[in-house]
Structures are given as C-alpha cells and as structure tokens.
Design a protein around this motif. Structure first.
Motif, PDB file in Angstrom:
ATOM      1  N   PHE A 370     -12.295  31.636 -51.006  1.00 45.48           N
ATOM      2  CA  PHE A 370     -13.545  30.874 -50.941  1.00 45.48           C
ATOM      3  C   PHE A 370     -13.270  29.375 -51.024  1.00 45.48           C
ATOM      4  CE2 PHE A 370     -15.862  34.815 -51.803  1.00 45.48           C
ATOM      5  CZ  PHE A 370     -16.963  34.631 -50.993  1.00 45.48           C
ATOM      6  N   TRP A 371     -12.305  29.000 -51.857  1.00 42.42           N
ATOM      7  CA  TRP A 371     -11.978  27.578 -52.005  1.00 42.42           C
ATOM      8  C   TRP A 371     -11.444  26.995 -50.700  1.00 42.42           C
ATOM      9  CZ3 TRP A 371      -7.225  25.106 -51.463  1.00 42.42           C
ATOM     10  CH2 TRP A 371      -7.210  23.750 -51.827  1.00 42.42           C
ATOM     11  N   ILE A 372     -10.642  27.750 -49.966  1.00 38.49           N
ATOM     12  CA  ILE A 372     -10.059  27.248 -48.720  1.00 38.49           C
ATOM     13  C   ILE A 372     -11.155  26.833 -47.741  1.00 38.49           C
ATOM     14  CG2 ILE A 372      -8.782  27.949 -46.646  1.00 38.49           C
ATOM     15  CD1 ILE A 372      -6.976  29.615 -48.489  1.00 38.49           C
ATOM     16  N   VAL A 373     -12.164  27.682 -47.561  1.00 40.13           N
ATOM     17  CA  VAL A 373     -13.249  27.356 -46.628  1.00 40.13           C
ATOM     18  C   VAL A 373     -14.099  26.204 -47.161  1.00 40.13           C
ATOM     19  CG1 VAL A 373     -15.350  28.224 -45.540  1.00 40.13           C
ATOM     20  CG2 VAL A 373     -13.321  29.670 -45.645  1.00 40.13           C
ATOM     21  N   SER A 374     -14.432  26.238 -48.445  1.00 42.16           N
ATOM     22  CA  SER A 374     -15.260  25.177 -49.029  1.00 42.16           C
ATOM     23  C   SER A 374     -14.558  23.826 -48.929  1.00 42.16           C
ATOM     24  CB  SER A 374     -15.565  25.492 -50.499  1.00 42.16           C
ATOM     25  OG  SER A 374     -16.276  26.700 -50.623  1.00 42.16           O
ATOM     26  N   PHE A 375     -13.282  23.808 -49.255  1.00 48.81           N
ATOM     27  CA  PHE A 375     -12.529  22.557 -49.207  1.00 48.81           C
ATOM     28  C   PHE A 375     -12.385  22.059 -47.771  1.00 48.81           C
ATOM     29  CE2 PHE A 375      -8.524  20.129 -49.122  1.00 48.81           C
ATOM     30  CZ  PHE A 375      -8.819  19.168 -50.072  1.00 48.81           C
ATOM     31  N   SER A 376     -12.174  22.987 -46.826  1.00 44.08           N
ATOM     32  CA  SER A 376     -12.050  22.600 -45.418  1.00 44.08           C
ATOM     33  C   SER A 376     -13.344  21.971 -44.911  1.00 44.08           C
ATOM     34  CB  SER A 376     -11.691  23.817 -44.564  1.00 44.08           C
ATOM     35  OG  SER A 376     -10.462  24.374 -44.972  1.00 44.08           O
ATOM     36  N   MET A 377     -14.479  22.559 -45.278  1.00 43.28           N
ATOM     37  CA  MET A 377     -15.769  21.991 -44.876  1.00 43.28           C
ATOM     38  C   MET A 377     -15.957  20.599 -45.468  1.00 43.28           C
ATOM     39  SD  MET A 377     -18.141  25.398 -45.307  1.00 43.28           S
ATOM     40  CE  MET A 377     -19.681  24.588 -44.946  1.00 43.28           C
ATOM     41  N   SER A 378     -15.564  20.442 -46.718  1.00 40.84           N
ATOM     42  CA  SER A 378     -15.704  19.148 -47.377  1.00 40.84           C
ATOM     43  C   SER A 378     -14.841  18.085 -46.711  1.00 40.84           C
ATOM     44  CB  SER A 378     -15.325  19.288 -48.856  1.00 40.84           C
ATOM     45  OG  SER A 378     -15.367  18.043 -49.504  1.00 40.84           O
ATOM     46  N   ARG A 379     -13.588  18.429 -46.394  1.00 43.42           N
ATOM     47  CA  ARG A 379     -12.689  17.453 -45.770  1.00 43.42           C
ATOM     48  C   ARG A 379     -13.126  17.123 -44.349  1.00 43.42           C
ATOM     49  NH1 ARG A 379     -10.627  14.630 -49.387  1.00 43.42           N
ATOM     50  NH2 ARG A 379      -9.385  13.713 -47.716  1.00 43.42           N
ATOM     51  N   PHE A 380     -13.601  18.134 -43.608  1.00 41.64           N
ATOM     52  CA  PHE A 380     -14.085  17.870 -42.254  1.00 41.64           C
ATOM     53  C   PHE A 380     -15.289  16.936 -42.301  1.00 41.64           C
ATOM     54  CE2 PHE A 380     -16.581  18.717 -38.444  1.00 41.64           C
ATOM     55  CZ  PHE A 380     -15.606  18.631 -37.458  1.00 41.64           C
ATOM     56  N   SER A 381     -16.165  17.147 -43.278  1.00 45.17           N
ATOM     57  CA  SER A 381     -17.323  16.273 -43.448  1.00 45.17           C
ATOM     58  C   SER A 381     -16.885  14.844 -43.739  1.00 45.17           C
ATOM     59  CB  SER A 381     -18.202  16.792 -44.582  1.00 45.17           C
ATOM     60  OG  SER A 381     -19.183  15.843 -44.946  1.00 45.17           O
ATOM     61  N   LEU A 382     -15.875  14.699 -44.598  1.00 46.75           N
ATOM     62  CA  LEU A 382     -15.387  13.368 -44.943  1.00 46.75           C
ATOM     63  C   LEU A 382     -14.807  12.659 -43.727  1.00 46.75           C
ATOM     64  CD1 LEU A 382     -14.925  11.355 -47.245  1.00 46.75           C
ATOM     65  CD2 LEU A 382     -12.712  12.440 -47.648  1.00 46.75           C
ATOM     66  N   ASN A 383     -14.044  13.394 -42.908  1.00 47.12           N
ATOM     67  CA  ASN A 383     -13.489  12.808 -41.684  1.00 47.12           C
ATOM     68  C   ASN A 383     -14.597  12.396 -40.718  1.00 47.12           C
ATOM     69  OD1 ASN A 383     -10.749  12.874 -42.247  1.00 47.12           O
ATOM     70  ND2 ASN A 383     -10.508  14.968 -41.550  1.00 47.12           N
ATOM     71  N   PHE A 384     -15.620  13.241 -40.626  1.00 47.18           N
ATOM     72  CA  PHE A 384     -16.740  12.944 -39.733  1.00 47.18           C
ATOM     73  C   PHE A 384     -17.495  11.701 -40.211  1.00 47.18           C
ATOM     74  CE2 PHE A 384     -21.137  13.897 -38.144  1.00 47.18           C
ATOM     75  CZ  PHE A 384     -20.839  13.711 -36.802  1.00 47.18           C
ATOM     76  N   GLU A 385     -17.664  11.576 -41.527  1.00 45.49           N
ATOM     77  CA  GLU A 385     -18.332  10.393 -42.081  1.00 45.49           C
ATOM     78  C   GLU A 385     -17.527   9.131 -41.790  1.00 45.49           C
ATOM     79  OE1 GLU A 385     -19.442  10.905 -46.225  1.00 45.49           O
ATOM     80  OE2 GLU A 385     -19.702  13.044 -45.856  1.00 45.49           O
ATOM     81  N   LYS A 386     -16.208   9.226 -41.912  1.00 50.04           N
ATOM     82  CA  LYS A 386     -15.361   8.066 -41.612  1.00 50.04           C
ATOM     83  C   LYS A 386     -15.452   7.701 -40.137  1.00 50.04           C
ATOM     84  CE  LYS A 386     -11.974   8.652 -45.314  1.00 50.04           C
ATOM     85  NZ  LYS A 386     -10.565   8.942 -45.659  1.00 50.04           N
ATOM     86  N   LYS A 387     -15.574   8.727 -39.284  1.00 53.79           N
ATOM     87  CA  LYS A 387     -15.724   8.479 -37.850  1.00 53.79           C
ATOM     88  C   LYS A 387     -17.008   7.700 -37.571  1.00 53.79           C
ATOM     89  CE  LYS A 387     -14.278   9.644 -33.566  1.00 53.79           C
ATOM     90  NZ  LYS A 387     -12.918   9.469 -33.040  1.00 53.79           N
ATOM     91  N   LEU A 388     -18.028   7.937 -38.396  1.00 55.41           N
ATOM     92  CA  LEU A 388     -19.307   7.245 -38.239  1.00 55.41           C
ATOM     93  C   LEU A 388     -19.345   5.911 -38.981  1.00 55.41           C
ATOM     94  CD1 LEU A 388     -21.768  10.259 -38.664  1.00 55.41           C
ATOM     95  CD2 LEU A 388     -21.064   9.162 -36.534  1.00 55.41           C
ATOM     96  N   GLY A 389     -18.239   5.572 -39.643  1.00 57.09           N
ATOM     97  CA  GLY A 389     -18.186   4.307 -40.369  1.00 57.09           C
ATOM     98  C   GLY A 389     -18.657   4.401 -41.797  1.00 57.09           C
ATOM     99  N   LEU A 390     -18.727   5.631 -42.351  1.00 60.40           N
ATOM    100  CA  LEU A 390     -19.159   5.828 -43.735  1.00 60.40           C
ATOM    101  C   LEU A 390     -17.951   6.150 -44.606  1.00 60.40           C
ATOM    102  CD1 LEU A 390     -22.189   8.152 -42.961  1.00 60.40           C
ATOM    103  CD2 LEU A 390     -22.274   5.693 -43.359  1.00 60.40           C
ATOM    104  N   ASN A 391     -18.077   5.888 -45.915  1.00 56.94           N
ATOM    105  CA  ASN A 391     -17.038   6.247 -46.889  1.00 56.94           C
ATOM    106  C   ASN A 391     -15.656   5.736 -46.502  1.00 56.94           C
ATOM    107  OD1 ASN A 391     -18.794   7.574 -48.594  1.00 56.94           O
ATOM    108  ND2 ASN A 391     -18.492   9.555 -47.610  1.00 56.94           N
ATOM    109  N   LYS A 392     -15.581   4.492 -46.089  1.00 54.44           N
ATOM    110  CA  LYS A 392     -14.292   3.933 -45.688  1.00 54.44           C
ATOM    111  C   LYS A 392     -13.336   3.801 -46.868  1.00 54.44           C
ATOM    112  CE  LYS A 392     -16.033   1.377 -41.703  1.00 54.44           C
ATOM    113  NZ  LYS A 392     -16.177   0.064 -41.053  1.00 54.44           N
ATOM    114  N   GLY A 393     -13.895   3.765 -48.056  1.00 59.05           N
ATOM    115  CA  GLY A 393     -13.041   3.593 -49.227  1.00 59.05           C
ATOM    116  C   GLY A 393     -12.457   4.878 -49.760  1.00 59.05           C
ATOM    117  N   ASP A 394     -12.915   6.064 -49.286  1.00 56.68           N
ATOM    118  CA  ASP A 394     -12.434   7.347 -49.806  1.00 56.68           C
ATOM    119  C   ASP A 394     -11.096   7.721 -49.203  1.00 56.68           C
ATOM    120  OD1 ASP A 394     -14.645   7.471 -51.271  1.00 56.68           O
ATOM    121  OD2 ASP A 394     -15.673   9.036 -50.126  1.00 56.68           O
TER     122      ASP A 394
END
Length: 394
Positions: A370-394
C-alpha cells in the motif's frame, strides 16, 4: 567543494537541531526513538521474521483467486500501464537521485520478503514490467515532436487505458469479477473510483456553484447526504439495499463489482466536489469579468479560465483524497463483500494452519504494498506541481 558542502550541512544541523537547549534535548530524544524503532524493525525483518508465509501465498496476495491460465490478461494490462507511466513520468518530471534511491529501496525490501527462486515466473514478469517502464521513459526522449503533442499522447493514452484494461479482462470469454482479488482488485477499484469520482465530483462542484436553483440545491443535497455517512455504510448499502431497490428484472443482474465501483465513485465525488469548490472560490472575480470582457460565454470562461486555475490550486488536496480512496478499498473486508482484496487475502493466508500467528509478516508486507502506491502517487503529484511552477522549494 566537498568541504563547503560539509560546512553548510553542519551549519544547517546546528541552526535547526541544536540551536537551543530545548531543541538539543528534543533532537536527542527523537534520535533515540528513531534508533530504537529502526533497530527493532530491521532486527525483525532480517532475523526474526519467517517470510515463508509470503512466498507460499504470494499469488493469493497479488491476484487472489484469479484463474492461473488467464493471468496473461493482468500482465498485458500491467505492461501497458507501466510503459505509459514511464512516458508520463518523463513528460511531467524527471527521475531524480532521490526517486531512484526510493525505488531501489522498495525493490530491495520486496526482494527481502520474496524468495525469487520460489516464484521464478512472477519474478521474471515483474522485472519485465520495470523494463516496460524504462522503455516508456526513454521513448519520450527518442520521439522528436513538440511537447504539446506529447501531452496529447499522455492524455489520450490514459483516457483509453481503463477501456483497454477492461477489454483485456473480458475478451475471449473473460474472467468473472467474483474471481478478481488481491492487490489487483484494490488497484482496479481505486483506479475506477478515482477516474469516475473526479469526473462526477467536477460536475457536482460546477453544479453547486451554478446560479440555477434546482441544479445548485440538488448537488448540495447529494454532497451533504453522501458525506453524512461513512464509506463502509454505503458499501453495505450497495451490497444489501441496491438489489431491493431495483426492478425484479435487474435485481440479480447488476454485478456486485459494478455496485462497489458506483459507491466508491459517488462517495469520492462528494469530497472532490468540495475540494474543487474551494478552488473555484480562490479564483478572483476579476478573472470572470475579464473573460466576459473578451466575449467568452459561460462554458468558455469556466473551461478555459476558471477550472484550470481552480484545479491547479487544489492539486495537493485532490491527491490526498485519491490516496485516501486507495486505502479505503480495504473496507471491502469490513463490509464482508464477496471479494478477497489484498487485506482479505492476507487474512485468508493467516487462516492456513501452517501460518497461524504470522500476523506481523503478512501485515508488514500488505502495508509495504500500500505504501508503494501511495508514495508513488504523492511523488508524481509533486513532480506535476513543479511542472506547473508550484512547490519549487520542495
């Protein structure tokens, strides 16, 4: 260069962890707790645990009672999804050292819990899925087309994925949904719930913000009623009540899996609607006035101006809701439905005489999956946010 990095590292540690007596005490207590937790966990994983229960029941945990001669249907779906995931990951982000490290650790932990030689076929097929991910990732850089066309490829690819997977599972006779199970069932339920829940939730959010009274209050009543009861109650509703509400001609023909998907989608939609409504309220009224000044109608201003900004503002909350739905698929066990998902498969493994009492091994393995899928979704979201110019500091 190395000495400068070390200097900055020690400076950061001093400022953030040992800046005062209180911080120093809290840091030392935290380090002692982390040390105790890690030593206990690693001692159990490497020395105390007996992982034979996982080796013996690996197929049960992953796909449940799915017919062995029909497994190609699942693997065809897995290879398509992993290849498309690799392409999507390359388009919306990049594989950093951290991601490689986390991926390596996840694979390493799985290999510790699974004896590859006792599950040779499964091990080889799993390695192939990793290869398909790499191929999809590399294919993104090989094809020389504009980014906008790659974006369309990603969107179209994911749009046809669910119908394609259903086609794989149903062609040439297919497999009854009552024989779906294990990790595979959790993924299918969460996936369909997320897709249809997001679409329906988006419509509910727009409807609740509508100026038409009938639409507005209908959406409001639905959202408030659904959120007033827990998901497990709605699952009981799907299993026991829905057949009684249907006409006799349909009562025994509506698949239980379809009923569960409807409940998961409808329940998730109510929460997603409120998340998106919060995003809609964050869009400044001047944006709407500017759209009207440009001659846009209500549909154009909503789809081109308001919704993109609203969804962009609530991506973290949306992903949190998706992760919550992913974990809520285990409630099928609590509702006693005619399915054996991952947690139910783990319980079935523990009922075997040879493995009675091996709770820690089974539930640790289930938690890791369960952690593998949850963590993957979280990291993909973070990458997508950075692509949109959000969370540049993370």
């Amino acid at each position: 260069m190395i000495s400068a990095n070390l200097f900055h590292t020690f400076k950061w540690i001093k400022i953030n962890l040992f800046s005062s007596k209180l911080n120093t005490i809290l840091t030392l207590i935290s380090l002692l707790f982390i040390f105790y937790f890690l030593t206990t966990l690693l001692s159990f994983v490497f020395f105390s645990a007996e992982w034979k229960v996982i080796d013996t029941n690996l197929r049960l945990l992953l796909i449940g009672p799915f017919p062995e001669n029909e497994e190609w249907r699942i693997w065809a779906s897995v290879y398509w999804i992993t290849a498309l995931s690799g392409f999507s990951f390359a388009h919306y982000g990049s594989i950093s050292r951290k991601i490689l490290l986390y991926s390596f650790l996840s694979i390493f932990l799985l290999m510790l819990l699974i004896e590859p030689m006792s599950n040779v076929n499964l091990f080889i097929l799993s390695i192939l899925s990793i290869i398909f991910f790499i191929v999809g990732y590399l294919f993104h850089s090989i094809i020389k087309i504009k980014s906008i066309y790659k974006n369309k490829m990603v969107l179209i690819g994911w749009a046809i994925t669910l119908p394609l997977v259903v086609l794989f599972l149903k062609i040439f006779g297919g497999v009854e949904t009552t024989k779906w199970g294990g990790y595979f069932l959790n993924i299918m339920l969460a996936w369909t719930g997320i897709i249809f829940g997001f679409i329906f939730g988006l419509l509910l959010a727009i409807g609740r913000a509508s100026s038409l009274v009938v639409i507005k209050y209908s959406c409001t009543v639905y959202i408030e009623v659904i959120r007033a009861a827990p998901l497990v109650a709605w699952l009981f509703f799907a299993y026991l009540v829905i057949p009684d509400l249907l006409p006799d001609i349909f009562a025994n023909k509506v698949d239980i899996a379809l009923r569960v998907v409807i409940v998961l989608s409808g329940f998730t939609a109510a929460y997603i609607a409120e998340i998106i409504r919060g995003g809609l309220q964050s869009v400044h009224f001047g944006q709407i006035e500017a759209a009207k000044a440009l001659g846009m109608n209500a549909y154009q201003s909503t789809s081109l101006i308001i919704l993109p900004q609203a969804i962009r503002a609530v991506i973290p909350a949306l992903v949190s809701q998706f992760i919550a739905l992913w974990k809520d698929t285990t409630l099928l066990l609590a509702a006693g439905l005619a399915f054996r998902e991952l947690l139910g498969s783990g319980k079935a493994a523990l009922s075997q005489l040879e493995f009675i009492g091996k709770y820690s091994e089974v539930y640790l393995f289930v938690a890791l999956l369960f952690w593998i899928v949850s963590f993957s979704m979280s990291r993909f979201s973070l990458n997508f946010e950075k692509k949109l110019g959000l969370n540049k500091g993370d």
